[in-house]
Write a protein that holds these residues in place. Sequence first.
Motif, mmCIF file in Angstrom:
data_model
loop_
_atom_site.group_PDB
_atom_site.id
_atom_site.type_symbol
_atom_site.label_atom_id
_atom_site.label_comp_id
_atom_site.label_asym_id
_atom_site.label_seq_id
_atom_site.Cartn_x
_atom_site.Cartn_y
_atom_site.Cartn_z
ATOM 1 N N CYS A 1 0.828 -1.204 0.000
ATOM 2 C CA CYS A 1 0.000 0.000 0.000
ATOM 3 C C CYS A 1 0.865 1.257 0.000
ATOM 4 O O CYS A 1 0.499 2.266 -0.615
ATOM 5 N N LEU B 1 -7.872 -2.311 4.824
ATOM 6 C CA LEU B 1 -8.446 -0.972 4.909
ATOM 7 C C LEU B 1 -7.564 -0.043 5.740
ATOM 8 O O LEU B 1 -7.380 1.136 5.394
ATOM 9 N N CYS B 2 -7.005 -0.564 6.828
ATOM 10 C CA CYS B 2 -6.113 0.257 7.660
ATOM 11 C C CYS B 2 -4.859 0.653 6.886
ATOM 12 O O CYS B 2 -4.407 1.806 6.957
ATOM 13 N N ARG C 1 -5.678 3.412 4.146
ATOM 14 C CA ARG C 1 -5.865 4.748 4.708
ATOM 15 C C ARG C 1 -4.561 5.334 5.238
ATOM 16 O O ARG C 1 -4.341 6.544 5.155
ATOM 17 N N GLU D 1 -8.118 6.119 -0.003
ATOM 18 C CA GLU D 1 -9.429 5.978 0.613
ATOM 19 C C GLU D 1 -10.254 4.920 -0.120
ATOM 20 O O GLU D 1 -10.535 5.063 -1.317
ATOM 21 N N LYS E 1 -13.101 3.113 -1.854
ATOM 22 C CA LYS E 1 -14.337 3.625 -2.461
ATOM 23 C C LYS E 1 -15.247 2.527 -2.989
ATOM 24 O O LYS E 1 -16.458 2.696 -3.041
ATOM 25 N N ALA F 1 -9.371 1.894 -4.191
ATOM 26 C CA ALA F 1 -9.225 3.085 -3.370
ATOM 27 C C ALA F 1 -8.798 4.261 -4.236
ATOM 28 O O ALA F 1 -8.181 4.083 -5.296
ATOM 29 N N GLN G 1 -6.305 10.329 -1.835
ATOM 30 C CA GLN G 1 -6.872 11.529 -1.230
ATOM 31 C C GLN G 1 -8.376 11.657 -1.511
ATOM 32 O O GLN G 1 -8.913 12.763 -1.600
ATOM 33 N N PRO H 1 -14.213 10.131 2.265
ATOM 34 C CA PRO H 1 -14.740 8.909 2.873
ATOM 35 C C PRO H 1 -16.060 8.494 2.248
ATOM 36 O O PRO H 1 -16.836 9.318 1.764
#
Length: 212
Positions: free
Chosen positions: A136, A162-163, A166, A171, A173, A193, A196, A199
Motif C-alpha cells: 500500500c 483498509l487500515c 488509509r 481511501e 471507495k 481506493a 486523497q 470517505p
Amino acid sequence: MHIEYLDPYTLSWPEGVFPLGSDALALGEFATVRRGWRVCDLGTGSGALLLLLARRAPDLALSAVERDPLAAQTARDNLAQNSLTGTVVTGDLRDRLLPAGQFDLVVSNPPYFPVNAGGSGGPERSEAFCTLEQLCAAAGYLVKNGGRFALCHRPERLADLLCSLRAHGLEPKRLTLLSHSPNHAPSLLLVEAVKQGKPGVKVETRLRVRDE
C-alpha cells in the motif's frame, strides 16, 4: 509453455512463473480503467493484468514492477507478442523504481499470507518479500491524487487492508466480495481506493463466474 487466450490477446508463461488464476481475472474486470490512462501493475508476474486491462481500454501507457527476472521477461514477451508497448522494471517494488504520482491506476494481485501465519498459499503467496503495508505504501507513492489503486485479497484480511490503505492516503471507495455460491462465504475480496478521496465506500457481493 502454458497458453491462455484473453481475447484479443494471448498470454503465455513458462514453468516457474505464477500461473493465471481466477483472482487475476476478477481483478482485471473489477478495476476502473479508461482510455489513455497510465497504469502500473505491482508484482506483475507474467503480465496478465496488463493484458486484461489493455483489452478493456485502448491506448494505455503500461508499466509494471516484478522482482523475479524470469517473470519480468515473460511479461515483456507477452506485451511484445501482443503488439503492446510498456515498461517492465525488474526489481523490488518497495524501492520506488518508478516516478512518484505519475499513474492514474495502480493494480496488484499480491501475496495473501503473512509470514508464519499458517496459510497454505505456497511461497508465491507469502509476504516474505513484501507485506500488505509495504504494498500500500508503494501504491500510495505511485498513484496521483485522484488516481486509483485496485487489488484483490483474502476476505479475512479486510481490516488489515483498509487500515493499510488509509495509512497511505488511499481511501477505499469500492469493495466487492465474491463467493462460489449463495451458500458459501466470500472467497475473494476486491477493493478500489482513491488517492486523497473522500470517505464513503460502496459495497457489493456477487458470485464468481469462473474458478481455476
